[in-house]
Design an enzyme around this catalytic site. Structure first.
Site, PDB file in Angstrom:
ATOM      1  N   HIS A  52      -6.118   4.276   1.598  1.00  0.00           N
ATOM      2  CA  HIS A  52      -5.344   3.044   0.910  1.00  0.00           C
ATOM      3  C   HIS A  52      -3.881   3.307   0.726  1.00  0.00           C
ATOM      4  O   HIS A  52      -3.157   2.152   0.696  1.00  0.00           O
ATOM      5  CB  HIS A  52      -6.116   2.923  -0.429  1.00  0.00           C
ATOM      6  N   GLU A  55      -1.934   2.107   3.779  1.00  0.00           N
ATOM      7  CA  GLU A  55      -2.008   0.704   3.615  1.00  0.00           C
ATOM      8  C   GLU A  55      -1.021   0.266   2.676  1.00  0.00           C
ATOM      9  O   GLU A  55      -0.259  -0.800   3.108  1.00  0.00           O
ATOM     10  CB  GLU A  55      -3.311  -0.013   3.024  1.00  0.00           C
ATOM     11  N   HIS A  56      -0.630   0.751   1.824  1.00  0.00           N
ATOM     12  CA  HIS A  56       0.736   0.417   0.823  1.00  0.00           C
ATOM     13  C   HIS A  56       1.889   0.852   1.771  1.00  0.00           C
ATOM     14  O   HIS A  56       2.829  -0.141   1.801  1.00  0.00           O
ATOM     15  CB  HIS A  56       0.476   1.057  -0.465  1.00  0.00           C
ATOM     16  N   GLU A 132      -2.242   1.165 -10.168  1.00  0.00           N
ATOM     17  CA  GLU A 132      -3.393   0.598  -9.721  1.00  0.00           C
ATOM     18  C   GLU A 132      -4.676   1.189 -10.142  1.00  0.00           C
ATOM     19  O   GLU A 132      -5.697   0.608 -10.680  1.00  0.00           O
ATOM     20  CB  GLU A 132      -3.544   0.373  -8.250  1.00  0.00           C
TER      21      GLU A 132
END
Length: 426
Positions: A52, A55-56, A132
């Site tokens: 993840h 992905e950022h 997040e």
């Protein structure tokens, strides 16, 4: 190598890279997705959340584009760009006019192949992902469901949250991300999914120019599966100062693409997914115990779980749990009716057919299937499987799923309460 079903094709290049193409000349858009077999199932406990995080980070600059350049080039042609990470894979995608597909492929290939993972951007984005995580921890439904899957999949890679933890996130460096990227962002571990108004020759040329020609050598296929989950049963309680109690149960289910998957989907539509479903009509409409209640299957390459979730007044938890159990018992005792089965089939087929009218939905459907199975999604075969499912198949699926010796429970509540699994089993 090429597999062909009418206007749908799967083409494998020399490097091992796969292209899934779904042509639709009735639209003027093209959705382009890059699916990478990098998700929770590939992460070690120390690297939890790295898929993840990458992905950022790929959006934060490449060798030839700044973070602003990446989004500005897409915005300048009126297109959309985004990404998401699942337990099994990561996807980067664009949706644009058919005339701008090549520009989108150029940007996507750049962030896929050439991310910088610069220290300054890494520290900034680390804070973003921390927020997040904070946002997720402030959401009781997220806490409830994440705790549920962690307990149900204990001992399996799927137990880890997609976001990772603050501890693992703090330990990651540019070198850590670069090593993981080099290991999994490889041709044999990648599927390019294209849906929309584009010819086969144009799609192949686009993928060759922006992806296939950039690979220097073939590498081993890293699409390994997580082991089958063990028999985990239990209950986890999280106390939070909130107004409602959030309650969830997990039961064993079938893996992605299993021959029983359609039976479970039909059971879900009839029992727990739609507004006319048994759970919704009973727990919400008749008893008025909740605003939200749902049940759905979560599927992975070699594992599956069936989730039931609701939120209710803390004083009504026991009543809600007993009411859910009563509906489960009724399903196991009498199965579904001919009318329910016919309605469920129409609902399931309609959702599939309407999805075909969206290039974005088709890109996701075919890309997800290819990255998890290595095969071309057969839409007609799925429709035929739905039509061929009998009441006995749905009942058999229900009896497999609702194994009370292999269930797990999770509750987030402002008050202390009894073990919801104990209540359910009673």
């Amino acid at each position: 190598m090429c597999y062909n079903i009418d206007m749908q094709k799967l083409i494998e290049f020399e490097s091992g890279l796969k292209l899934v193409l779904v042509q639709n000349t009735a639209v003027r858009s093209v959705a382009l997705g890059v699916f990478v077999g990098a998700g929770v199932v590939k992460e070690t406990p120390e690297l939890s959340g790295i898929s993840h995080f990458i992905e950022h980070m790929v959006f934060k600059g490449t060798k030839s584009r700044s973070s602003f350049d990446i989004v500005n080039e897409i915005d300048s042609i009126g297109a959309q760009i985004n990404a998401f990470t699942s337990k099994s894979y990561t996807c980067f995608y664009t949706v644009s006019l058919d005339t701008n597909a090549d520009k989108c492929a150029d940007v996507l290939s750049d962030i896929y192949l050439n991310p910088l993972f610069g220290e300054e951007e890494l520290e900034r984005e680390r804070r973003v992902v921390m927020e997040e995580i904070n946002e997720s921890e402030d959401s009781p439904d997220d806490v409830c469901l994440e705790s549920l899957l962690t307990g149900f999949f204990k001992g399996n890679p799927l137990e880890k949250p997609i976001l990772g933890s603050k501890e693992t996130l703090l330990s990651m460096t540019s070198k850590t991300l670069d090593n993981y990227h080099k290991m999994y962002y490889t041709p044999s571990n990648t599927v390019i999914s294209i849906a929309g108004n584009i010819s086969e020759n144009s799609a192949i040329e686009l993928v060759k120019r922006h992806f296939e020609s950039k690979f220097t050598k073939a590498v081993p296929d890293l699409r390994r599966q997580a082991a089958r989950v063990g028999d985990n049963t239990g209950y986890v309680k999280t106390k939070k100062q909130i107004e409602q109690a959030h309650v969830a149960f997990a039961f064993p289910s079938f893996p992605y693409n299993d021959r029983n998957a359609v039976s479970v989907q039909l059971m879900s539509v009839i029992f727990s997914m739609e507004m006319s479903s048994r759970l919704f009509q009973s727990i919400r409409e008749k008893l008025g115990l909740c605003y939200t209640i749902m049940g759905y299957p979560s599927t992975y390459e070699n594992n599956g779980a069936y989730i039931i979730y609701t939120a209710t007044n803390p004083e009504s938890v026991e009543k809600a749990v007993r009411a859910i159990r009563a509906e489960v018992d009724l399903l196991l005792e009498k199965g579904v009716t001919d009318e329910e089965l016919a309605k469920g089939k129409e609902q399931l087929k309609t959702s599939l057919v309407l999805g075909q009218e969206s290039t974005s939905a088709m890109m996701r459907t075919f890309g997800t299937h290819a990255i998890q199975t290595g095969m071309l999604y057969d839409f007609d075969a799925r429709i035929a499987a739905i039509d061929g499912t009998a009441k006995e198949d749905v009942l058999a699926a229900a009896k497999y799923v609702f194994d009370f010796d292999r269930m797990f429970g999770s509750v987030v509540s402002p008050v202390e309460g009894e073990d919801i699994v104990k209540i359910f089993k009673a």
